[in-house]
Design a protein around this motif. Structure first.
Motif, PDB file in Angstrom:
ATOM      1  N   ALA A  52      43.507  32.582  32.472  1.00  0.00           N
ATOM      2  CA  ALA A  52      42.439  32.088  33.524  1.00  0.00           C
ATOM      3  C   ALA A  52      43.541  31.186  34.649  1.00  0.00           C
ATOM      4  CB  ALA A  52      41.312  31.238  32.932  1.00  0.00           C
ATOM      5  N   ILE A  89      38.518  29.429  43.140  1.00  0.00           N
ATOM      6  CA  ILE A  89      37.908  30.375  42.236  1.00  0.00           C
ATOM      7  C   ILE A  89      38.863  30.158  41.155  1.00  0.00           C
ATOM      8  CG2 ILE A  89      36.946  32.351  43.902  1.00  0.00           C
ATOM      9  CD1 ILE A  89      39.689  33.643  43.813  1.00  0.00           C
ATOM     10  N   ARG A 148      40.764  33.003  38.907  1.00  0.00           N
ATOM     11  CA  ARG A 148      40.843  34.417  38.439  1.00  0.00           C
ATOM     12  C   ARG A 148      41.200  34.670  37.046  1.00  0.00           C
ATOM     13  NH1 ARG A 148      43.964  33.233  43.327  1.00  0.00           N
ATOM     14  NH2 ARG A 148      43.122  34.293  45.092  1.00  0.00           N
ATOM     15  N   ARG A 154      38.555  39.656  36.762  1.00  0.00           N
ATOM     16  CA  ARG A 154      37.006  39.268  37.687  1.00  0.00           C
ATOM     17  C   ARG A 154      37.630  37.864  38.198  1.00  0.00           C
ATOM     18  NH1 ARG A 154      36.918  38.952  32.385  1.00  0.00           N
ATOM     19  NH2 ARG A 154      36.606  37.041  31.133  1.00  0.00           N
ATOM     20  N   GLU A 155      36.895  37.525  39.221  1.00  0.00           N
ATOM     21  CA  GLU A 155      36.901  36.148  39.961  1.00  0.00           C
ATOM     22  C   GLU A 155      35.688  35.274  39.644  1.00  0.00           C
ATOM     23  OE1 GLU A 155      37.681  37.078  43.914  1.00  0.00           O
ATOM     24  OE2 GLU A 155      39.828  37.316  43.572  1.00  0.00           O
ATOM     25  N   LEU A 156      35.683  34.053  39.466  1.00  0.00           N
ATOM     26  CA  LEU A 156      34.536  33.154  38.959  1.00  0.00           C
ATOM     27  C   LEU A 156      34.814  32.039  40.056  1.00  0.00           C
ATOM     28  CD1 LEU A 156      35.033  32.979  34.890  1.00  0.00           C
ATOM     29  CD2 LEU A 156      33.643  34.699  36.646  1.00  0.00           C
ATOM     30  N   TRP A 200      40.141  27.364  27.648  1.00  0.00           N
ATOM     31  CA  TRP A 200      39.290  28.446  27.427  1.00  0.00           C
ATOM     32  C   TRP A 200      39.046  28.099  26.129  1.00  0.00           C
ATOM     33  CZ3 TRP A 200      40.348  33.757  29.705  1.00  0.00           C
ATOM     34  CH2 TRP A 200      39.509  34.602  29.859  1.00  0.00           C
ATOM     35  N   ILE A 213      31.716  26.766  32.616  1.00  0.00           N
ATOM     36  CA  ILE A 213      31.172  27.873  33.210  1.00  0.00           C
ATOM     37  C   ILE A 213      31.549  28.902  32.133  1.00  0.00           C
ATOM     38  CG2 ILE A 213      31.406  27.254  35.560  1.00  0.00           C
ATOM     39  CD1 ILE A 213      33.870  28.992  35.754  1.00  0.00           C
ATOM     40  N   ASP A 214      30.574  29.854  32.202  1.00  0.00           N
ATOM     41  CA  ASP A 214      30.674  30.999  31.165  1.00  0.00           C
ATOM     42  C   ASP A 214      31.955  31.885  31.641  1.00  0.00           C
ATOM     43  OD1 ASP A 214      30.270  33.978  30.369  1.00  0.00           O
ATOM     44  OD2 ASP A 214      29.078  32.939  29.081  1.00  0.00           O
ATOM     45  N   ALA A 215      32.989  32.177  30.673  1.00  0.00           N
ATOM     46  CA  ALA A 215      34.132  32.722  31.169  1.00  0.00           C
ATOM     47  C   ALA A 215      33.966  34.325  31.670  1.00  0.00           C
ATOM     48  CB  ALA A 215      35.093  32.819  29.842  1.00  0.00           C
ATOM     49  N   THR A 256      30.553  35.446  33.011  1.00  0.00           N
ATOM     50  CA  THR A 256      29.805  35.463  34.202  1.00  0.00           C
ATOM     51  C   THR A 256      30.019  34.572  35.135  1.00  0.00           C
ATOM     52  OG1 THR A 256      28.159  34.442  32.924  1.00  0.00           O
ATOM     53  CG2 THR A 256      27.823  36.523  32.409  1.00  0.00           C
ATOM     54  N   GLY A 257      30.548  33.366  34.901  1.00  0.00           N
ATOM     55  CA  GLY A 257      30.642  32.337  35.850  1.00  0.00           C
ATOM     56  C   GLY A 257      29.767  31.509  35.834  1.00  0.00           C
TER      57      GLY A 257
END
Length: 436
Positions: free
Chosen positions: A156, A164, A166, A177-179, A195, A212-214, A216-217
């Motif tokens: 992360a 964001i 990444r 994914r990008e959160l 994490w 935040i959720d790793a 879904t964000g």
């Protein structure tokens, strides 16, 4: 007495005299022979002892020569294996395997692990060169601190410029994914992320903590606004609590948060005030407010005055003082399953110092400290620690955990003196960030 009887007696006496003389002569000869035999035997025994000693010495010298030759050959195998690990891994593996066959042990196992896992080229950059830098400890500036996933397969990488996080594949660098950053109550850059095993990604900003959720964000831990500027944080082994050090006008506080509920479990004054020793040859003034570290689920608080205290993480009560002569801490980490605490920081004279201590007694574990300071990560594969030192050497160095001696390995960040270092749980990957 008749004449014949007299002659008989005379003859008997003469015979008796001859027999006595003969016996005396025989006894004398026997004594002489025994003496000569004893001298011969003594000389033979002496020669035998000399021969045995000479033989033993020759055998000892031969064995010593064989040992020296074997040691030299083993050292050459190990050295050649390590030197070729980054360029000719197949040859390095063969050399390490031969070293392990000849002499199984820690050194040969280390060479095998190095040949298997070392890659001479760093994997990649993550993040852009123009990413804003978060100020850590007051002077040297570091990029946003990343975090490995619990299984070590993903990284992360927070990007405060793009706002964001990444999530990238560690092996390939592919973006997963990008959160987006959640909204903070205080507009500031994210200092770093953690994490957790349950998939919670905790963002530590200058004055905010958000989870935040790793995947879904989605926000799982609403914004926890903090008083003062965040200078140190650490998460307990099982993940539900975070300890923070915040500095507000030179009066640092320690806060313990429940990361499931957001409840503040502890908020108390840090053991000492903020200090700013000039560290290293360049005399870099570094603001030190204190450092928090967990030994499993036991909380320890290190202060700029050189103390390390164990606190009850539920009440803030001081349970014990591990010691009071530690360096003013830049980084504190419990390693070797909590048996050893490693502290990097500065002496009162501003000398960079790295030292390991017994975590139960506070006694020094090394004969002498090393002249480096910076972020500490554990390297369990080599029973060592790696230090990102921006003050003295400007490189990442690895130090043997038992002796404190540095090895030849240096990790190049490719971008300048390192301020940030984190490793995957298995010690296979190291992520580092520079100060420039």
């Amino acid at each position: 007495m008749t004449h014949g009887e007299q002659e008989f007696l005379q003859a008997s006496r003469e015979l008796s005299d001859r027999e006595r003389r003969s016996a005396d002569e025989h006894a004398a000869a026997q004594v002489h022979q025994n003496r000569r035999l004893r001298r011969v035997l003594a000389a033979t025994a002496l020669l035998l002892v000399v021969a045995l000693l000479a033989g033993a010495f020759a055998l000892q010298q031969r064995r010593k020569s064989d040992r020296n030759a074997a040691t030299a050959a083993q050292a050459r195998l190990l050295a050649d294996s390590r030197s070729l690990a980054s360029t000719e891994r197949d040859v390095a593996l063969l050399l390490a395997a031969e070293a392990a066959r000849r002499e199984p042990g820690v050194a040969s196992a280390d060479a095998l692990a190095t040949a298997l896992l070392t890659d001479g080229d760093f994997l990649r950059y993550e993040g852009a060169p123009d990413t804003p830098r978060a100020t850590l400890n007051g002077s040297l500036r570091a990029g946003d601190i990343p975090a490995f996933s619990p299984d070590g397969t993903q990284l992360a990488v927070p990007d405060s410029a793009a706002k964001i996080v990444r999530i990238v594949d560690v092996d390939t660098g592919d973006l997963q994914r990008e959160l987006p950053f959640p909204v903070f109550s205080y507009r500031s850059s994210v200092r770093g992320v953690e994490w957790l095993p349950d998939g919670l990604l905790v963002l530590f900003a200058a004055a905010d903590v958000v989870g935040i959720d790793a995947v879904t964000g989605a926000v799982r831990l609403p914004d926890q606004a903090q008083e003062g500027t965040l200078t140190s944080w650490a998460v307990s082994a099982d993940g539900p609590r975070a300890a923070l050090v915040n500095d507000s006008t030179g009066s640092p506080t320690v806060t313990v948060l429940d990361l499931n509920s957001g409840e503040v479990l502890v908020r108390a004054s840090a053991p000492c005030c903020t200090t700013a020793p000039p560290i290293g040859p360049g005399g870099v003034e570094t603001s030190i407010t204190g450092v928090v570290a967990w030994r499993g689920n036991d909380l320890y608080v290190a202060s700029g005055s050189g103390t390390i205290e164990q606190w009850d993480p539920d009440t803030g009560r001081r349970l014990r003082t591990l010691g009071s002569d530690f360096p003013a801490p830049v980084s504190v980490r419990f390693v070797d399953d909590g048996a050893t605490v490693v502290v990097s920081g500065a002496t009162a004279e501003g000398e960079a110092q790295l030292m390991a201590y017994d975590a139960d007694t506070g006694q020094a574990a090394w004969d002498a400290p090393q002249p480096v300071a910076g972020a500490i990560v554990e390297d369990p594969r080599h029973a060592a620690v790696i230090v990102a030192d921006p003050y003295a050497t400007g490189v990442l160095r690895r130090f043997d955990l038992a002796s404190g001696e540095p090895d030849a390995e240096r990790f190049d960040t490719q971008t300048g003196p390192p301020c940030v270092a984190v490793s995957s749980g298995d010690g296979r990957y190291l992520a580092a960030g520079s100060c420039s």
